[in-house]
Design an enzyme around this catalytic site. Sequence first.
Site, PDB file in Angstrom:
ATOM      1  CG  ASN A 160      71.939  62.296  54.163  1.00 23.63           C
ATOM      2  OD1 ASN A 160      72.922  61.673  54.585  1.00 23.63           O
ATOM      3  ND2 ASN A 160      71.954  62.961  53.031  1.00 23.63           N
ATOM      4  CE  LYS A 183      80.541  62.028  64.816  1.00 23.48           C
ATOM      5  NZ  LYS A 183      79.126  61.826  65.110  1.00 23.48           N
ATOM      6  CD  GLU A 259      82.026  61.506  48.322  1.00 22.42           C
ATOM      7  OE1 GLU A 259      81.286  62.317  47.722  1.00 22.42           O
ATOM      8  OE2 GLU A 259      82.857  60.795  47.736  1.00 22.42           O
ATOM      9  CG  LEU A 260      82.554  68.018  51.689  1.00 23.35           C
ATOM     10  CD1 LEU A 260      83.544  69.169  51.593  1.00 23.35           C
ATOM     11  CD2 LEU A 260      82.455  67.521  53.119  1.00 23.35           C
ATOM     12  CB  CYS A 293      74.648  65.046  49.177  1.00 21.25           C
ATOM     13  SG  CYS A 293      74.906  63.319  48.792  1.00 21.25           S
ATOM     14  CD  GLU A 390      73.323  70.324  50.869  1.00 20.66           C
ATOM     15  OE1 GLU A 390      73.789  70.670  51.958  1.00 20.66           O
ATOM     16  OE2 GLU A 390      73.445  69.183  50.404  1.00 20.66           O
TER      17      GLU A 390
END
Length: 486
Positions: A160, A183, A259-260, A293, A390
């Site tokens: 994102n 990655k 960081e979720l 997020c 979300e």
Amino acid sequence: MRETIVRSLERIPTGLYIDGAWVRPAQPRSFVVSDPATGETLAQVADADLDDAKAAVDAASAALPGWRSMPVRQRAEILRTVHALMLDRLEDLARIITLENGKPLADSRAEVRYAAEFFRWYSEEACRNLGALSHAPSGGYRIMVQHEPIGVVALVTPWNFPSAMGARKIAPALAAGCTAVVKPASLTPLSMLALAPILAEAGVPKGVVNIVPTSRSGALVDHWLHDPRVRLVSFTGSTEVGRTLLKSAADQILKTPMELGGNAPFLVLNDADVPAAVEGAMIAKMRNMGEACTAANRFYVEASIYDSFVSAFVERMRAQKVGHGLDESNHVGSLIDAATRDKVEELVQDAVARGARVLCGGERVPGPGHFYLPTVLGDVSLDSRVLKEEIFGPVAPIVRVASEDEMVALANDTEYGLAAYLYTRDLSKGLRLAERLEFGMVALNRGLLSDPAAPFGGVKQSGLGREGSSEGMHEYMETKYIAVAW
Ligand code: NAD
């Protein structure tokens, strides 16, 4: 437009960036990266396998002694040059983001500036790696504390913010003296690959940063997590994948900044400045088409101000033009893929079935791409999925609430705890409420929180640790205590 696209793409490398060179994968395989707005193929990118993953750690490990012992001022100057070069190439980098991610060019430019700023901030922070010295209370010796780079770090980033989420990890890791294997998300690897020549030109030595796109993310990252030379995995992405990585990271007791996901509430109190709250809501909801997020995911508005806030907000949302992000007249680009768009549609349908009113939008745009109209849902029922999951799309569900206490209770009723927004003219009331909100970040009378100088991160299932600020650099360091007989 086609010509601009071709020119931007010609310059993007598509190999694996390992030990300062572009290499083809051990198994000659590639995967397609496409423009979500049209479905057209943008590039065939080299597809790393486990041998390539190992080669990347070999390179990072070999580069570590030289990089960690380089005078900090010299490392800082290199980071500062990365910042300058990114700004020099802002237009190219922004076009690449728009092409692979779908967001409007204005959002992509803002992302490149934000990404570059991490290199400038950490070029300054690198020199402030302060330790401490104190007398042992029992007497007879000194307590000396210093911070050392943790070693080789594995960095895994989402689609994102394909440039900024990498920069937010690479800059502090390098400032701390670590070397990295990176990655990028398989949907958007081009922005990270485009950073590689900039790092090299700025003077980052070979092997210090290695970028390894793959279509087999699970296996490749798992390989890194079980290589004893890797000491930390920093992940930005969904809570679900974060949980999987935390379990794998337990095998080698790795440090795990995470960081979720988020489910940010946007609270509008009855004394709020309505035009300011609407402006903030547009930024908090529509930056990145809601694919953030920190995106405002649910709006709680006090009853006495509900009608004036909602009518002004709907007017602004209706005026948003939807279309390809490279066309500067468009405000809302394509969502990343069909699954994301379908989920947005499903959440809206669920809310409507439970009694919500569609005040604008409420439907997908036919044709190629994954466009969804900017949507406002009024009088959303509290059991709607759209308030719990979300959304990751341009949909604003609004709930009418009776009191501040109810607002705080609803805001905190989630397993997430990343960001919250709050509008009130009464600053002391705003600060009191901000302290009651169980979130890592609260924006008070602002629609935007992200700043490289501020500690970014969540509580509860939104993550562990912080990125940005001096805390962000300390994630990449170990604290060493030396007991000194003076
Ligand atoms: P994702 O979890 O699907 O993927 C993130 C990264 O992990 C990608 O590189 C992906 O290829 C990789 N990945 C996927 N499965 C994996 C596995 N089994 N093992 C190892 N790596 C794997 O997330 P996404 O869809 O790319 O990004 C959207 C999510 O990211 C949202 O939940 C959003 O809230 C979150 N996000 C959080 C922040 C934050 O700072 N808290 C910032 C941006 C995005």
